[in-house]
Write a protein that holds these residues in place. Structure first.
Motif, PDB file in Angstrom:
ATOM      1  N   ARG A   8      24.352  12.846  92.472  1.00  0.00           N
ATOM      2  CA  ARG A   8      23.174  12.399  93.226  1.00  0.00           C
ATOM      3  C   ARG A   8      22.671  11.064  92.692  1.00  0.00           C
ATOM      4  O   ARG A   8      22.483  10.111  93.435  1.00  0.00           O
ATOM      5  N   ASP A  49      27.834   9.783 101.536  1.00  0.00           N
ATOM      6  CA  ASP A  49      27.407  11.168 101.383  1.00  0.00           C
ATOM      7  C   ASP A  49      28.140  12.029 102.411  1.00  0.00           C
ATOM      8  O   ASP A  49      29.065  11.569 103.075  1.00  0.00           O
ATOM      9  N   VAL A  93      19.982  11.629  98.353  1.00  0.00           N
ATOM     10  CA  VAL A  93      20.784  12.800  98.728  1.00  0.00           C
ATOM     11  C   VAL A  93      21.995  12.872  97.793  1.00  0.00           C
ATOM     12  O   VAL A  93      22.290  11.922  97.065  1.00  0.00           O
TER      13      VAL A  93
END
Length: 232
Positions: free
Chosen positions: A91, A113, A189
């Motif tokens: 992250r 991501d 995220v």
């Protein structure tokens, strides 16, 4: 006495050589100087000396070993920039690598991501920029420029890029000097993979490293100075 002096000099030489070899061995994985994040566990290290390691997959373009580094070149028949990617789940992270512009129009570090493109650094001869990406045009979100930094990036010369990602914050520093900084909620995220791209002629890469990261304890107090240095 002379024999003792010669022994002492010889021992010093051996010690200096040993230290030099140790430093040379350790340096590729040594964490860079950072501003926002504290580098933790080393997640990936590739010298790129023999071309991209097996952990990388070349999606487009030509990627070959040249003079102890990896050279990426766009192929006209691909109708797309050269791309190589590797999986690095994290992250927050610190990324550092060296690059050399060899005629390319641009090169990027792409942070992705589960949905697609998340954020990136775009580099060309006139500077670099940091931006939040738009997930491959798959949704209503749009790419957003966080900051553009104008500075001449000499071709044929090795430069170092250090990127720090902490929650929504994104910081890129070129050669330990110029700073690009921005923040966007969509950056906060879990990341899945990283990519390097080349548009046009070649770019050489070496010593690509990634660390897991945590925020520095003094980040809140130094943030204003960092943002000021970034010109924001």
């Amino acid at each position: 006495m002379l024999r003792s002096i010669m022994f002492g000099l010889g021992f010093c030489c051996v010690l200096l050589v040993s230290r030099g070899l140790a430093a040379e061995t350790e340096s590729p994985d040594a964490a860079p100087e950072t501003l926002m994040c504290e580098p933790g566990k080393l997640l990936l290290s590739d010298t790129f000396a023999a071309g991209p390691a097996k952990a990388w997959r070349a999606a487009k373009g030509k990627w070959v070993a040249v003079d102890g580094a990896t050279q990426g070149t766009e192929l006209q028949e691909d109708m797309h920039g050269a791309v190589v990617r590797t999986n690095v789940p994290a992250r927050n992270m610190v990324i550092a690598y060296s690059f050399k512009l060899d005629g390319a129009k641009a090169t990027t570090l792409s942070v992705n991501d589960a949905k697609g493109h998340n954020s990136r650094v775009i580099i060309n001869a006139n500077g670099f920029s940091v931006r939040k990406d738009d997930h491959d045009h798959a949704g209503p979100d749009k790419a957003e420029l966080l900051q553009a930094v104008k500075t001449k990036i000499a071709p044929g010369v090795w430069h170092t890029l250090t990127v720090e990602i902490n929650g929504p914050e994104f910081l890129a520093r070129l050669d330990g000097k110029q700073i690009g900084y921005g923040s966007h909620a969509a950056i906060d995220v879990d990341k899945t993979n990283l990519g390097l791209t080349v548009t046009g002629e070649s770019v050489a890469f070496k010593n690509f490293r990634v660390w897991d990261a945590t925020p520095k304890s003094d980040w809140s107090s130094t943030k204003a100075k960092v943002i000021g240095a970034a010109g924001k």
